[in-house]
Design a protein around this motif. Structure first.
Motif: not given
Lengths: 451, 337
Positions: A32, A48, A221
């Motif tokens: 991730l 991000w 996510v």
């Protein structure tokens, strides 16, 4: 309690269960972090990048405890299980040796660059450091899973004149079908763990309003990866794993299901209590035909019960094995439901209007930890009474020269040390969560620390 | 082929001692080279990028030993059970101290972690040196392996224990030699008061190592007759054994000339040649037994298919591992960021 085997087993079980709480997050999170870092670098998106920075901090703490609790694992095989090491070392020494050389060096070398290198490295190189950690940790898992797969389903070996194992085919050993399936299943489960943790933290930041923007990124996510991984962990990987057990360890499957008698069109038990003394399952609630279908692909296959096998080959703790398997499967199903529902709400832009769902996400992060622990318990209790399935019994594997007093001494010490490690871990992670993603500079330090 | 693996395992152990040795040494000397919390933080920074990678060499050495000589690994790990437990706890405690020192800014607790770090950095070479001493002296091997209590007869004459005068001497040599190595490392990597104090320590530690080496060498003849005989009669053991003091002297001389990096390399060479000399004297034994006939030697190898496979992956993995070390040393340039 003069029997040393009990203490050897208890120590290994305790240290490995505790250890695996950490790598499962490390490995899933490595993927991730790569994703967050990749999106941040290639889209030049600060949100991000900030997400990646935050999770790298959690990753570093988690990785550290994983290494500390991992060191004993490699040594304990020789220390507590010397007869097993002598017997199987020529084969499993291969993968354990490769793990250090190919995975540990890679991870330990690039961890520093990932954690401290954002300002000193170019964005692209810093992204590559995260890829190195991802590759290293997933490789490491393959070597360990291959070692375990050999114990579950030995292939590629011969027995020498002294009665010990030797390698016959390196490629057969490394491409053990059991290893490929087990690895896929285990890796999907690590992503589930990481997704639940990322989602839980995201839900916390959105609910508390402390860092709602960052929380939304985490939720995106977490629920996306969580839904995909929760599905993959059940199908096809979990399904394939069950079929391998049915084929190669039918006695383990019988015990997992608490099935004492052989049956055509066997049903799957949802709830019930195995009563080993009376050789039956008490209060069963079943779905007819389902087990035959899941294990063999048709509703009419025979599923063999424990009665078909000599009692000395039965798993030694049928009750625990039964519950471990059912808890794993039950939680696996709940995980799909939670992530499916959350992702659908996110897709419809309704997630934040359903605080109950956010609460559920925030509080459900322990589920995958319980499921993976139960999954490993299913695999290892199902392997009993064998250390190497069908070849070598657990009772033959422990060190004869290490007595109960020695083992209990080390077990008590490990218990105290791990209690301390657990507290330190919670304290450090708590600090990262309290500081939050907002206050981080690009070196990953909380800004107030510099003030 | 088994002899190739004997050499490779020794190379991996040497790499571990040469690399992790400098961060053990830096930790052992922590309170001698650094007087203030800030200076101690500099020592932590100097070893920060290296220490956990350095530890991997021990795991890799153990992994290779397992793949090539499983019987030796099984006997040694279970025989040294209590010692191994200590080693593991020390490794965990040391890692915990280093990590917490990094995360916790509080001055009060930083002091606590520094003490823990220093103690574990002294304890590890001491324990590992004692283990090496046991392998040189020999362990009471039987058919199913061996078992050693912490202490039996400290004078080393009667029942064998992990700790007796000889193995203790070997442990002290290990502590002093890694301390010297740590001092040489800090003298090279650090400026300011920390670097200066480290530079001043190098010649003193060289003298201490030299004296202890003579004592331990003499003790070998008294307490470990078979190993001493091999040490005296084998040309490779003699050659490496003669190179070691030369390199020790070179470390002193280069340090005096202000060539800190070369002094560090000489110190690394000293550690490597000392171990090579011991390895040459121990060959073909991986675990020297009492009686010698029961020793576990290279003939206990894992079989030719296993060895061939291991040689193939080692040939790929070893250069990779060396490359990573090179990358880290280049990336973490002198003086730290």
């Amino acid at each position: 309690m003069g029997e040393p085997l009990v203490w050897h087993r208890l120590q290994f079980a305790f240290t490995i269960v505790f250890h695996y709480l950490f790598p499962q997050l490390t490995m899933g999170l490595a993927l991730l972090v790569c994703v967050m870092k990749g999106i941040g670098v290639f889209r030049r998106d600060e949100a991000w990048l900030r997400a990646a920075r935050f999770w790298i901090r959690i990753f570093a703490v988690n990785f550290g405890v994983g290494v500390m609790t991992g060191i004993p694992m490699e040594f304990q095989i020789g220390m507590n299980w010397s007869r097993f090491s002598e017997y199987a070392g020529a084969v499993i020494g291969q993968t354990l040796g490769m793990e250090s050389l190919f995975a540990f060096f890679l991870e330990s070398s690039f961890l520093g660059m990932l954690v401290f290198g954002e300002r000193r490295l170019s964005p692209r190189r810093h992204f590559l450091a995260s890829v190195a950690l991802f590759v290293g940790s997933w490789l490491s898992a393959y070597f360990i899973v291959t070692t375990n797969a050999f114990m579950q389903h030995p292939v590629g070996f011969t027995t020498n004149a002294r009665g010990a194992l030797e390698l016959a085919s390196f490629s057969a050993f490394m491409t053990n079908p059991w290893a490929l399936v087990e690895w896929a299943h285990v890796m999907c489960a690590t992503v589930v763990t990481a997704s639940f943790v990322v989602s839980a933290v995201g839900a916390y930041y959105v609910l508390s309003g402390r860092a709602a923007d960052d929380g939304r990124v985490f939720l995106k996510v977490g629920t996306t990866a969580g839904l995909v991984a929760s599905l993959l962990v059940a199908f096809p990987t979990g399904d394939l794993q069950a079929k391998l057990v049915a084929k190669h360890q039918p006695v383990a499957l019988a015990a997992m299901e608490g099935r004492f008698t052989t049956e055509n069109a066997a049903g799957i038990t949802l709830i019930g209590q195995p009563n080993v003394q009376a050789r039956r399952l008490d209060n069963p609630i079943k779905v007819p035909g389902m087990l035959s279908f899941l294990a063999y692909g048709t509703f009419h296959s025979d599923v063999r019960g424990l009665e078909d096998f000599p009692e000395k080959d039965w798993p030694t703790n049928i009750e625990l094995l039964y519950y471990a398997f059912h808890i794993m499967a039950g939680i696996g199903t709940i995980q799909i439901a939670i992530m499916g529902f959350a992702r659908a709400l996110l897709l419809l832009r309704r997630l934040e209007r359903w605080p109950l769902m956010l609460w559920a996400l925030m509080l459900s992060f322990p589920l995958p930890y319980i499921a993976t622990t139960c999954g490993w318990m299913t695999a290892e209790l199902g392997r009993q009474p064998w250390l190497v399935f069908g070849l070598f019994r657990t009772s033959e594997g422990s060190s004869t020269k290490v007595h109960s007093g020695d083992t209990l001494f080390s077990l008590i010490g490990f218990s105290g040390l791990y209690l301390l490690l657990g507290l330190v871990f919670l304290f450090l992670v708590g600090r990262v969560l309290r500081d939050g993603p907002r206050d981080l500079d690009s070196d990953g330090h909380a800004e107030k620390a510099h003030a | 082929m088994p002899d190739v693996f004997y050499v490779l395992v020794c190379v991996m152990i040497t790499a571990f001692v040469v690399l992790d040795g400098f961060d053990f040494g830096a930790g052992a000397l922590l309170f001698l080279v650094a007087r203030t919390p800030d200076e101690r933080r500099r020592v932590h920074r100097a070893i920060g990028p290296f220490w956990d990678g350095n530890e991997v060499w021990l795991l890799a050495a153990a992994g290779l030993l397992f793949a090539a000589f499983p019987r030796a690994l099984a006997a040694a790990m279970s025989g040294f059970y209590l010692g191994m437990v200590l080693v593991i706890w020390l490794f965990i405690g040391r890692a915990l101290a280093i990590e917490l020192r990094h995360h916790v800014e509080d001055a009060l607790f930083a002091g606590l972690f520094d003490v823990l770090f220093c103690a574990a950095s002294l304890g590890l070479p001491l324990t590992l040196g004692i283990a090496l001493g046991n392998l040189i002296r020999g362990v009471p091997l039987e058919e199913g392996g061996f078992a050693l209590p912490f202490f039996a007869d400290l004078a080393g004459r009667g029942e064998k224990g992990l700790i007796d005068v000889f193995t203790l001497a070997s442990g002290v040599v290990a502590v002093l030699a890694t301390s010297l190595h740590g001092a040489a490392f800090l003298a090279w990597r650090e400026d300011g008061p920390v670097g200066e104090r480290a530079r001043a320590l190098v010649p003193r530690l060289v003298v201490a190592v030299a004296i202890l080496l003579v004592v331990a060498g003499a003790a070998t003849f008294v307490f470990a007759g078979p190993a001493a005989a091999a040490l005296r009669s084998r040309p490779t053991a003699i050659t490496f054994g003669a190179l070691a003091p030369l390199l020790l002297g070179a470390a002193r001389w280069l340090s005096g000339k202000g060539r800190a990096r070369d002094a560090f390399l000489a110190s690394a060479g000293f550690l490597a040649t000392t171990l090579a000399s011991i390895a040459a004297a121990q060959h073909p034994y991986l675990v020297r037994g009492i009686p010698e006939a029961l020793s576990i030697g290279t003939d206990s190898h894992a079989g030719s298919t296993s060895l061939h496979a291991a040689l193939a992956w080692f040939a790929i993995g070893f250069p990779l591992a060396c490359t990573y070390v090179g990358v880290i040393f280049r990336y973490e340039r002198r003086g730290g960021a």
